[in-house]
Design an enzyme around this catalytic site. Structure first.
Site, PDB file in Angstrom:
ATOM      1  N   ARG A  79       0.849  -1.190   0.000  1.00  0.00           N
ATOM      2  CA  ARG A  79       0.000   0.000   0.000  1.00  0.00           C
ATOM      3  C   ARG A  79       0.883   1.237   0.000  1.00  0.00           C
ATOM      4  O   ARG A  79       1.977   1.244   0.554  1.00  0.00           O
ATOM      5  CB  ARG A  79      -0.917   0.008   1.223  1.00  0.00           C
ATOM      6  CG  ARG A  79      -2.061  -0.991   1.127  1.00  0.00           C
ATOM      7  CD  ARG A  79      -3.015  -0.884   2.298  1.00  0.00           C
ATOM      8  NE  ARG A  79      -2.415  -1.337   3.526  1.00  0.00           N
ATOM      9  CZ  ARG A  79      -1.873  -0.579   4.454  1.00  0.00           C
ATOM     10  NH1 ARG A  79      -1.878   0.741   4.321  1.00  0.00           N
ATOM     11  NH2 ARG A  79      -1.325  -1.078   5.533  1.00  0.00           N
ATOM     12  N   TYR A 207      -1.384  -3.485  -7.035  1.00  0.00           N
ATOM     13  CA  TYR A 207      -1.210  -4.207  -5.767  1.00  0.00           C
ATOM     14  C   TYR A 207      -2.485  -4.201  -4.924  1.00  0.00           C
ATOM     15  O   TYR A 207      -3.190  -3.187  -4.845  1.00  0.00           O
ATOM     16  CB  TYR A 207      -0.043  -3.591  -4.954  1.00  0.00           C
ATOM     17  CG  TYR A 207      -0.037  -4.139  -3.552  1.00  0.00           C
ATOM     18  CD1 TYR A 207       0.502  -5.395  -3.284  1.00  0.00           C
ATOM     19  CD2 TYR A 207      -0.668  -3.457  -2.517  1.00  0.00           C
ATOM     20  CE1 TYR A 207       0.426  -5.941  -2.029  1.00  0.00           C
ATOM     21  CE2 TYR A 207      -0.746  -3.999  -1.252  1.00  0.00           C
ATOM     22  CZ  TYR A 207      -0.192  -5.244  -1.013  1.00  0.00           C
ATOM     23  OH  TYR A 207      -0.287  -5.784   0.230  1.00  0.00           O
ATOM     24  N   GLY A 209      -4.108  -3.806  -1.707  1.00  0.00           N
ATOM     25  CA  GLY A 209      -4.828  -2.753  -0.991  1.00  0.00           C
ATOM     26  C   GLY A 209      -5.054  -1.495  -1.828  1.00  0.00           C
ATOM     27  O   GLY A 209      -5.959  -0.715  -1.549  1.00  0.00           O
ATOM     28  N   LYS A 216      -9.635  -2.185   1.399  1.00  0.00           N
ATOM     29  CA  LYS A 216      -9.312  -1.035   2.252  1.00  0.00           C
ATOM     30  C   LYS A 216     -10.089   0.216   1.823  1.00  0.00           C
ATOM     31  O   LYS A 216     -10.561   0.981   2.654  1.00  0.00           O
ATOM     32  CB  LYS A 216      -7.816  -0.748   2.213  1.00  0.00           C
ATOM     33  CG  LYS A 216      -6.948  -1.926   2.601  1.00  0.00           C
ATOM     34  CD  LYS A 216      -7.251  -2.418   3.983  1.00  0.00           C
ATOM     35  CE  LYS A 216      -6.281  -3.512   4.396  1.00  0.00           C
ATOM     36  NZ  LYS A 216      -6.538  -3.981   5.761  1.00  0.00           N
ATOM     37  N   HIS A 236     -10.810  -2.195  11.323  1.00  0.00           N
ATOM     38  CA  HIS A 236      -9.727  -3.064  10.861  1.00  0.00           C
ATOM     39  C   HIS A 236      -9.555  -4.191  11.882  1.00  0.00           C
ATOM     40  O   HIS A 236      -8.602  -4.208  12.654  1.00  0.00           O
ATOM     41  CB  HIS A 236      -8.455  -2.213  10.761  1.00  0.00           C
ATOM     42  CG  HIS A 236      -7.330  -2.855  10.014  1.00  0.00           C
ATOM     43  ND1 HIS A 236      -6.011  -2.478  10.200  1.00  0.00           N
ATOM     44  CD2 HIS A 236      -7.305  -3.829   9.068  1.00  0.00           C
ATOM     45  CE1 HIS A 236      -5.237  -3.202   9.411  1.00  0.00           C
ATOM     46  NE2 HIS A 236      -5.988  -4.023   8.714  1.00  0.00           N
ATOM     47  N   SER A 258      -1.558  -3.683  10.261  1.00  0.00           N
ATOM     48  CA  SER A 258      -1.270  -4.618   9.177  1.00  0.00           C
ATOM     49  C   SER A 258      -0.045  -5.475   9.506  1.00  0.00           C
ATOM     50  O   SER A 258       0.945  -4.968  10.044  1.00  0.00           O
ATOM     51  CB  SER A 258      -0.985  -3.837   7.893  1.00  0.00           C
ATOM     52  OG  SER A 258      -2.047  -2.949   7.652  1.00  0.00           O
ATOM     53  N   CYS A 260       0.472  -7.785  11.695  1.00  0.00           N
ATOM     54  CA  CYS A 260       0.764  -8.014  13.114  1.00  0.00           C
ATOM     55  C   CYS A 260       0.086  -9.285  13.614  1.00  0.00           C
ATOM     56  O   CYS A 260      -0.092  -9.456  14.822  1.00  0.00           O
ATOM     57  CB  CYS A 260       0.313  -6.834  13.962  1.00  0.00           C
ATOM     58  SG  CYS A 260       1.384  -5.405  13.809  1.00  0.00           S
ATOM     59  N   GLY A 261      -0.344 -10.161  12.721  1.00  0.00           N
ATOM     60  CA  GLY A 261      -0.828 -11.473  13.162  1.00  0.00           C
ATOM     61  C   GLY A 261      -2.333 -11.609  13.276  1.00  0.00           C
ATOM     62  O   GLY A 261      -2.804 -12.520  13.949  1.00  0.00           O
ATOM     63  N   THR A 263      -4.398 -12.605  10.914  1.00  0.00           N
ATOM     64  CA  THR A 263      -4.777 -13.858  10.257  1.00  0.00           C
ATOM     65  C   THR A 263      -4.414 -15.040  11.162  1.00  0.00           C
ATOM     66  O   THR A 263      -5.195 -15.984  11.304  1.00  0.00           O
ATOM     67  CB  THR A 263      -4.083 -13.962   8.877  1.00  0.00           C
ATOM     68  OG1 THR A 263      -4.401 -12.773   8.134  1.00  0.00           O
ATOM     69  CG2 THR A 263      -4.557 -15.170   8.101  1.00  0.00           C
ATOM     70  N   ASP A 285      -9.631  -9.596   8.783  1.00  0.00           N
ATOM     71  CA  ASP A 285      -9.075  -8.256   8.516  1.00  0.00           C
ATOM     72  C   ASP A 285     -10.057  -7.111   8.770  1.00  0.00           C
ATOM     73  O   ASP A 285      -9.633  -6.044   9.194  1.00  0.00           O
ATOM     74  CB  ASP A 285      -8.605  -8.194   7.051  1.00  0.00           C
ATOM     75  CG  ASP A 285      -7.711  -6.992   6.768  1.00  0.00           C
ATOM     76  OD1 ASP A 285      -6.852  -6.693   7.619  1.00  0.00           O
ATOM     77  OD2 ASP A 285      -7.882  -6.351   5.711  1.00  0.00           O
ATOM     78  N   ARG A 374       1.954 -12.216  -0.758  1.00  0.00           N
ATOM     79  CA  ARG A 374       0.591 -12.492  -0.283  1.00  0.00           C
ATOM     80  C   ARG A 374       0.012 -13.754  -0.891  1.00  0.00           C
ATOM     81  O   ARG A 374       0.459 -14.223  -1.942  1.00  0.00           O
ATOM     82  CB  ARG A 374      -0.324 -11.308  -0.662  1.00  0.00           C
ATOM     83  CG  ARG A 374       0.071  -9.971  -0.041  1.00  0.00           C
ATOM     84  CD  ARG A 374      -0.383  -9.902   1.371  1.00  0.00           C
ATOM     85  NE  ARG A 374      -0.004  -8.651   2.018  1.00  0.00           N
ATOM     86  CZ  ARG A 374      -0.777  -8.033   2.921  1.00  0.00           C
ATOM     87  NH1 ARG A 374      -1.948  -8.526   3.254  1.00  0.00           N
ATOM     88  NH2 ARG A 374      -0.355  -6.927   3.511  1.00  0.00           N
ATOM     89  N   ASN A 501      -1.520 -17.813  22.593  1.00  0.00           N
ATOM     90  CA  ASN A 501      -2.316 -16.597  22.816  1.00  0.00           C
ATOM     91  C   ASN A 501      -3.721 -16.935  23.331  1.00  0.00           C
ATOM     92  O   ASN A 501      -4.404 -16.083  23.901  1.00  0.00           O
ATOM     93  CB  ASN A 501      -2.413 -15.764  21.530  1.00  0.00           C
ATOM     94  CG  ASN A 501      -1.061 -15.178  21.151  1.00  0.00           C
ATOM     95  OD1 ASN A 501      -0.191 -15.032  22.006  1.00  0.00           O
ATOM     96  ND2 ASN A 501      -0.878 -14.860  19.885  1.00  0.00           N
TER      97      ASN A 501
HETATM   98  C1  OXD Z   1      -3.227  -4.573   5.193  1.00  0.00           C
HETATM   99  C2  OXD Z   1      -3.890  -5.736   4.571  1.00  0.00           C
HETATM  100  O1  OXD Z   1      -2.292  -4.017   4.617  1.00  0.00           O
HETATM  101  O2  OXD Z   1      -4.799  -6.291   5.200  1.00  0.00           O
HETATM  102  O3  OXD Z   1      -3.661  -4.188   6.286  1.00  0.00           O
HETATM  103  O4  OXD Z   1      -3.552  -6.096   3.430  1.00  0.00           O
HETATM  104 MN    MN Z   2      -5.352  -5.254   6.999  1.00  0.00          MN
END
Ligand code: OXD
Ligand code: MN
Length: 589
Positions: A79, A207, A209, A216, A236, A258, A260-261, A263, A285, A374, A501
């Protein structure tokens, strides 16, 4: 007598949509126009076409059937926040958190870029629905694009095609997204949002996003604006169903910046030491949150697929995701091994032989797979897919969790005192930057509610809206903050993360149910070590103590710096948030 197959009638094309398509056609001069139906045959034909042109490379058909590699232009891999604009009539409505351009100027600039841009290309009309097609909370849009790769991705990420077109005909309105890859020239790349007109114009990037406009651009930037007008929230956030050993189900939403885990957390596999738990994925997301008639907050996932970060996805970090992307997946910017399988850090096949740019792999050229490589995959391929993802009424949320990537300061977990304190906790989220956006990686920046790149309007108004929504809830979710990324002085992570977690989520739900204790600290309620189920986990007691500690002096500094950040919002900063900040500072004094 042989019966003729009955062909479903093509849905009616609303006049407003036909008129817009004609207008864009006149501006962009494409060679042909294709209205996307969303059918299997259409997807197969587009895939064949891209493969014939060498733009999609078929992967090993035995080990990755139905899967392809796409290589983007090396200058177009993330992005681009510096050329992403919110174009409201008043600059103050976009706020200091957004880049702003006057709408007339932005329109003129974009019209100039789009003029003749689709010459020789196909103009695809992509009707899509964000959210279950029959959900009152879903919203539709139409993306016009000249990229077949975008069409194939939109087909996975949204409910795309005839069903969406039929809903648009019923609803009347739709978000208009116009996209062209242009010449992929970074100097001629802009992502413009016109929230007052529910319109998006994106030029010069292919790309994710920047180009899959449902994600987004629509589901966060435009939807957050719509949500404010209509009394809901576009966030988000991942969404999970947590089934407890006693057979109860809670639904949790969690916002992290984005890469940071989100998924991984959305697909968490419980550790063996916590038997009887089940985590099912609703979304990874984006969540749309609506106050429901019973005073609870209800959520839907507007998406129907995942556009996930490949590097780091492994059988140990996220087995569900790893299994999910073994077939019918589009990979973008991963490397290849000798067996023509996709490769990234964490992949289990042989070593990379070809890097993400198609060159023989040479470590001197940098990582084999791009750090923001991705996968695009249908959510239905997820072994932990929750059937509630299709529930038109959404799911009632028990807890909202905010988090960031912070090597120091933020403890493993703490709980806000109430909703409005929780809004302050969300507004104070800060995180180290990742490869999901262009720019330096690892720099701590404020990312309120993990929405810094995505809020389609002034954060001051946005926090006010959060407070207003909370005031309408008689049974609001509890709000928490977590940090999986705390490090010791030597740079080692203090907490094992991933499946472990769940131990933190267990405490969160124990707080919701009123069954687990906490101690009162100036920043919120925190578990004592004995409030967490740490059975079967070897954790250095010193690490645990650090994970559960609050350093008042450091937090005073943190909140003093947040107060300075808030100053830029001037009179748009809600009094309620100022009062929460003053209260925390008083508790820390
Ligand atoms: C991000 C995504 O960049 O979900 O946040 O792709
Ligand atoms: Mn995202």
């Amino acid at each position: 007598m042989a019966t003729q197959p009955v062909m479903p009638a093509a849905p009616h094309r609303p006049a407003a949509l036909e008129a817009w398509v004609n207008e864009v056609r006149a501006l962009t001069s494409p060679a042909r126009v294709h209205w996307c139906t969303g059918s299997e045959e259409e997807a197969a034909a587009l895939t064949r076409e891209l493969a014939a042109r060498g733009e999609l490379l078929p992967l090993n058909p035995a080990t990755f059937p139905g899967s392809y590699l796409y290589r983007s232009s090396p200058n177009d891999v993330a992005r681009v926040e510096h050329v992403t604009f919110v174009c409201t009539r008043s600059e103050r409505d976009a706020g200091p958190n957004n880049h702003w351009m006057a709408p007339e100027l932005a329109r003129r600039k974009m019209d100039d870029l789009f003029r003749g841009a689709m010459r020789g290309r196909t103009l695809y009309v992509v009707p899509y629905c964000m959210g279950p097609i029959d959900s009152p909370y879903a919203r539709c849009g139409v993306e016009i694009t000249d990229s077949a790769y975008v069409v194939l991705n939109m087909r996975i990420m949204t409910r795309m095609g005839d069903a969406a077109l039929a809903r648009i005909a019923r609803d009347g309105g739709f978000v208009r997204g116009l996209h062209s890859t242009g010449e992929l020239d970074p100097e001629r790349r802009f992502i413009m949002h016109f929230p007052e007109e529910l319109a998006i114009m994106s030029f010069g990037s292919g790309y994710g996003g920047n180009a899959l406009l449902g994600k987004k651009c629509h589901a966060l930037r435009i939807a957050s604006w719509q949500a404010r007008q209509e009394g809901w929230l576009a966030e988000h956030m991942l969404l999970v169903a947590l089934d407890s050993p006693t057979g109860e189900t809670h639904y949790v939403a969690a916002a992290f910046p984005s890469a940071c885990g989100k998924t991984n957390l959305a697909m968490l596999i419980p550790p063996a030491a916590l038997p009887g738990w089940k985590v099912r994925t609703i979304g990874d997301d984006i969540a749309w949150l609506h106050p429901g008639p019973d005073g609870r907050l209800y959520a839907i996932n507007p998406e129907s697929g995942y556009f996930g970060v490949a590097p780091g996805t492994s059988p140990t970090s996220n087995k569900n995701a790893y299994d999910m992307i073994r077939h019918d997946t589009i990979f973008t910017n991963v490397a290849l091994n000798a067996r023509n399988e996709p490769w990234w850090d964490g992949a289990t096949g042989g070593p990379p032989v070809t890097d993400w740019q198609g060159r023989p792999f040479d470590p001197a050229n940098g990582p084999a797979a791009h750090p923001n490589a991705r996968f695009t995959v249908s959510a239905r391929q997820n072994p932990s897919y929750a059937r509630e993802a299709d529930a038109p009424a959404g799911v009632p949320i028990s807890a909202i969790i905010f988090g960031g990537r912070r090597r120091s300061l933020a403890p493993l977990v703490y709980e806000a005192r109430d909703w409005s304190h929780g809004v302050l906790v969300g507004a104070g989220v800060a995180s180290e930057t990742t490869a999901a956006a262009t720019g330096k990686v690892g720099v701590l920046r404020r990312d309120p509610m993990a929405m810094k790149p995505f809020a389609g309007y002034n954060f001051g108004d946005y926090w006010h809206h959060w407070l207003t929504v909370g005031a309408r809830l008689t049974r609001p979710p509890r709000i928490f903050h977590v940090n999986w990324f705390r490090q010791d002085a030597g740079g080692h992570f203090l907490w094992p993360g991933f499946g472990e977690n769940l131990r933190v989520l267990e405490w969160v739900l124990g707080r919701v149910d009123g069954t687990l204790g906490a101690r009162d600290t100036p920043i919120g309620f925190m578990p004592a070590a004995e409030d967490l189920d740490l059975s079967g986990l070897t954790l250095d007691p010193k690490a645990l103590a650090e994970l559960l500690s609050v350093d008042p002096a450091a937090w005073r500094e943190e909140y003093t710096s947040l107060a300075r950040d808030f100053e830029q919002y001037g009179d748009r900063l809600p009094e309620g948030l100022k009062a929460e900040l003053e209260a925390v500072l008083a508790r820390l004094a």
